[in-house]
Design a protein around this motif. Structure first.
Motif, mmCIF file in Angstrom:
data_model
loop_
_atom_site.group_PDB
_atom_site.id
_atom_site.type_symbol
_atom_site.label_atom_id
_atom_site.label_comp_id
_atom_site.label_asym_id
_atom_site.label_seq_id
_atom_site.Cartn_x
_atom_site.Cartn_y
_atom_site.Cartn_z
ATOM 1 N N PRO A 150 67.024 53.650 -33.188
ATOM 2 C CA PRO A 150 66.760 52.686 -34.268
ATOM 3 C C PRO A 150 66.914 51.247 -33.775
ATOM 4 C CG PRO A 150 68.433 54.300 -34.926
ATOM 5 C CD PRO A 150 68.181 54.498 -33.464
ATOM 6 N N PHE A 151 66.071 50.355 -34.277
ATOM 7 C CA PHE A 151 66.101 48.925 -33.926
ATOM 8 C C PHE A 151 67.498 48.331 -34.085
ATOM 9 C CE2 PHE A 151 61.609 49.314 -34.371
ATOM 10 C CZ PHE A 151 61.023 48.218 -33.768
ATOM 11 N N GLU A 152 68.173 48.690 -35.208
ATOM 12 C CA GLU A 152 69.418 48.009 -35.573
ATOM 13 C C GLU A 152 70.646 48.547 -34.835
ATOM 14 O OE1 GLU A 152 68.611 51.396 -38.355
ATOM 15 O OE2 GLU A 152 67.427 49.694 -37.624
ATOM 16 N N SER B 79 74.433 43.185 -28.967
ATOM 17 C CA SER B 79 72.982 42.998 -29.112
ATOM 18 C C SER B 79 72.366 44.228 -29.759
ATOM 19 C CB SER B 79 72.313 42.815 -27.748
ATOM 20 O OG SER B 79 72.787 41.676 -27.104
ATOM 21 N N SER B 80 71.400 44.001 -30.650
ATOM 22 C CA SER B 80 70.711 45.150 -31.243
ATOM 23 C C SER B 80 69.724 45.708 -30.219
ATOM 24 C CB SER B 80 69.960 44.738 -32.509
ATOM 25 O OG SER B 80 68.814 43.987 -32.168
ATOM 26 N N MET B 81 69.447 47.009 -30.333
ATOM 27 C CA MET B 81 68.484 47.630 -29.428
ATOM 28 C C MET B 81 67.101 46.994 -29.620
ATOM 29 S SD MET B 81 70.088 49.693 -27.479
ATOM 30 C CE MET B 81 68.856 50.781 -26.754
ATOM 31 N N GLY B 82 66.802 46.564 -30.852
ATOM 32 C CA GLY B 82 65.524 45.891 -31.109
ATOM 33 C C GLY B 82 65.399 44.618 -30.297
ATOM 34 N N PRO C 65 61.250 53.549 -28.106
ATOM 35 C CA PRO C 65 61.269 54.528 -27.023
ATOM 36 C C PRO C 65 62.091 54.018 -25.833
ATOM 37 C CG PRO C 65 59.167 53.384 -27.049
ATOM 38 C CD PRO C 65 59.997 52.810 -28.169
ATOM 39 N N VAL C 66 63.118 54.779 -25.477
ATOM 40 C CA VAL C 66 64.026 54.380 -24.402
ATOM 41 C C VAL C 66 64.109 55.514 -23.379
ATOM 42 C CG1 VAL C 66 66.402 53.705 -23.847
ATOM 43 C CG2 VAL C 66 65.388 53.001 -26.017
ATOM 44 N N ILE C 67 64.078 55.167 -22.106
ATOM 45 C CA ILE C 67 64.284 56.148 -21.035
ATOM 46 C C ILE C 67 65.588 55.803 -20.341
ATOM 47 C CG2 ILE C 67 63.449 57.000 -18.801
ATOM 48 C CD1 ILE C 67 60.621 56.812 -19.880
#
Length: 125
Positions: A50-52, A88-91, A27-29
């Motif tokens: 997605p994490f990746e 960098s991955s979002m995860g 979840p991103v704002i």
């Protein structure tokens, strides 16, 4: 103070619900920088990512949503820190910078907000 606590608790519950329904999404704002004048507001501020997905790919996604032309810069600030590592991955970003309420907060602007160098401002979309 109670209102702030209630707001935070509501967001925490929202994150729990999101994570149980979509365990492989974050979840991103995303919000526009408070003093930003040239970029439009997004029609929605909450994203499931997605994490990746890399930060660079997410930046491209935002560029498309905002409908920027290729000459316009878009800078991302994660948890009040200028992000330069677009690979960098979002995860990874989420695990390091998420808020206590469970959301990852990202601010966008058309120019550098705090003067930190950001060589990867415009990855190829």
């Amino acid at each position: 103070h109670n209102l702030l606590h209630l707001f935070s608790a509501t967001r925490k519950n929202e994150v729990c619900s999101i994570r149980s329904k979509f365990p492989n999404k974050l979840p991103v704002i995303v919000e526009r920088y408070i003093r930003e004048k040239t970029l439009p507001l997004l029609d929605k501020t909450k994203f499931l990512v997605p994490f990746e997905l890399t930060l660079g790919q997410f930046l491209c996604l935002l560029r498309n949503k905002i409908e920027l032309d290729s000459s316009q810069s878009l800078f991302l600030l994660v948890a009040d820190k200028t992000m330069s590592c677009m690979s960098s991955s979002m995860g990874d970003v989420y695990s390091r910078y998420r808020d206590a309420d469970g959301f990852l907060y990202i601010t966008y602007a058309s120019q550098e907000m705090f003067g930190a160098p950001q060589p990867a401002a415009r990855p190829p979309c």
